[in-house]
Design a protein around this motif. Structure first.
Motif, short mmCIF file in Angstrom:
data_model
loop_
_atom_site.label_atom_id
_atom_site.label_comp_id
_atom_site.label_asym_id
_atom_site.label_seq_id
_atom_site.Cartn_x
_atom_site.Cartn_y
_atom_site.Cartn_z
N ALA A 56 -11.88 11.34 -4.35
CA ALA A 56 -10.80 10.40 -4.65
C ALA A 56 -9.67 10.55 -3.64
CB ALA A 56 -10.28 10.63 -6.07
N PHE A 57 -9.34 11.80 -3.27
CA PHE A 57 -8.29 12.03 -2.27
C PHE A 57 -8.72 11.46 -0.92
CE2 PHE A 57 -6.02 14.55 0.92
CZ PHE A 57 -4.71 14.34 0.50
N GLY A 58 -10.00 11.63 -0.58
CA GLY A 58 -10.52 11.06 0.67
C GLY A 58 -10.44 9.54 0.68
N ALA A 59 -10.72 8.93 -0.46
CA ALA A 59 -10.64 7.46 -0.56
C ALA A 59 -9.18 7.00 -0.40
CB ALA A 59 -11.20 6.99 -1.89
N LEU A 60 -8.25 7.76 -0.96
CA LEU A 60 -6.84 7.43 -0.79
C LEU A 60 -6.46 7.49 0.69
CD1 LEU A 60 -3.93 6.91 -1.81
CD2 LEU A 60 -3.73 9.40 -2.10
N GLY A 61 -6.86 8.56 1.37
CA GLY A 61 -6.57 8.69 2.79
C GLY A 61 -7.15 7.55 3.61
N LYS A 62 -8.38 7.18 3.31
CA LYS A 62 -9.03 6.08 4.03
C LYS A 62 -8.28 4.78 3.80
CE LYS A 62 -13.40 3.71 4.65
NZ LYS A 62 -14.78 3.54 4.25
N SER A 63 -7.91 4.52 2.56
CA SER A 63 -7.18 3.29 2.22
C SER A 63 -5.85 3.22 2.95
CB SER A 63 -6.96 3.25 0.71
OG SER A 63 -6.09 2.19 0.36
N VAL A 64 -5.12 4.32 2.96
CA VAL A 64 -3.81 4.35 3.61
C VAL A 64 -3.94 4.17 5.12
CG1 VAL A 64 -1.86 5.87 4.14
CG2 VAL A 64 -2.73 5.73 1.81
N LYS A 65 -4.92 4.81 5.72
CA LYS A 65 -5.05 4.76 7.18
C LYS A 65 -5.64 3.44 7.67
CE LYS A 65 -5.11 9.69 7.76
NZ LYS A 65 -5.86 10.89 8.10
N GLU A 66 -6.40 2.76 6.85
CA GLU A 66 -7.01 1.50 7.29
C GLU A 66 -6.20 0.28 6.89
OE1 GLU A 66 -11.01 1.54 5.76
OE2 GLU A 66 -11.64 3.09 7.18
N GLY A 67 -5.34 0.40 5.91
CA GLY A 67 -4.56 -0.75 5.44
C GLY A 67 -3.16 -0.76 6.02
N GLY A 68 -2.41 -1.78 5.67
CA GLY A 68 -1.01 -1.85 6.07
C GLY A 68 -0.80 -2.43 7.45
N THR A 69 0.43 -2.37 7.90
CA THR A 69 0.80 -3.00 9.17
C THR A 69 0.86 -2.01 10.34
OG1 THR A 69 3.15 -2.77 8.64
CG2 THR A 69 2.09 -4.84 8.04
N LEU A 70 1.04 -0.72 10.06
CA LEU A 70 1.08 0.27 11.14
C LEU A 70 -0.34 0.61 11.59
CD1 LEU A 70 3.79 2.74 9.76
CD2 LEU A 70 4.09 0.90 11.44
N ASP A 71 -0.49 0.88 12.88
CA ASP A 71 -1.82 1.26 13.36
C ASP A 71 -2.10 2.73 13.03
OD1 ASP A 71 -0.39 2.74 15.25
OD2 ASP A 71 -1.00 1.52 16.95
N PHE A 72 -3.36 3.10 13.18
CA PHE A 72 -3.83 4.44 12.82
C PHE A 72 -3.05 5.52 13.57
CE2 PHE A 72 -6.58 8.07 13.78
CZ PHE A 72 -6.92 8.48 12.50
N LYS A 73 -2.84 5.36 14.86
CA LYS A 73 -2.16 6.37 15.65
C LYS A 73 -0.73 6.57 15.16
CE LYS A 73 -1.14 5.90 20.16
NZ LYS A 73 -1.22 5.91 21.63
#
Length: 111
Positions: free
Chosen positions: A27-44
């Motif tokens: 579940a924590f991994g899924a949260l991290g994936k969601s946060v890093k792939e979504g939104g307006t800021l890029d991954f870096k």
């Protein structure tokens, strides 16, 4: 201990934790994936934020993981240095000490 050894140790500890509480870590991994792939800021940019926060909360394992992610994302040493400066400004002396550790880690992992 080198930063690469620290990174390997962190990964080993996380694998051990994954075996003990797989539902929670998934579940924590899924949260991290969601946060890093979504939104307006890029991954870096998000990883820059994570590195700065790692310094502010004094989490050496976090420094290793986010430094590695930034190396893979193509971050430059100058970009990382800007993040470290901001973390020092926000966190004072203790953040300066962890910023030095973070730069050592980034330098070793990017070599």
């Amino acid at each position: 201990m080198s930063w690469q050894e620290a990174l390997n140790g962190t990964r080993k500890s996380l694998r051990n934790l994954n075996g003990a509480i797989p539902d929670t870590t998934r579940a924590f991994g899924a949260l991290g994936k969601s946060v890093k792939e979504g939104g307006t800021l890029d991954f870096k940019t998000k990883e820059f934020i994570a590195l700065g926060m790692s310094i502010a909360i004094r989490c050496e394992p976090c420094i290793t993981l986010h430094s590695e992610a930034l190396v893979k994302a193509g971050a430059t040493r100058d970009e990382v240095a800007d993040v470290l400066a901001m973390a020092v400004q926000m966190g004072g002396g203790p953040s300066m000490m962890y910023a030095a550790k973070a730069l050592d880690c980034f330098d070793e992992l990017s070599a």
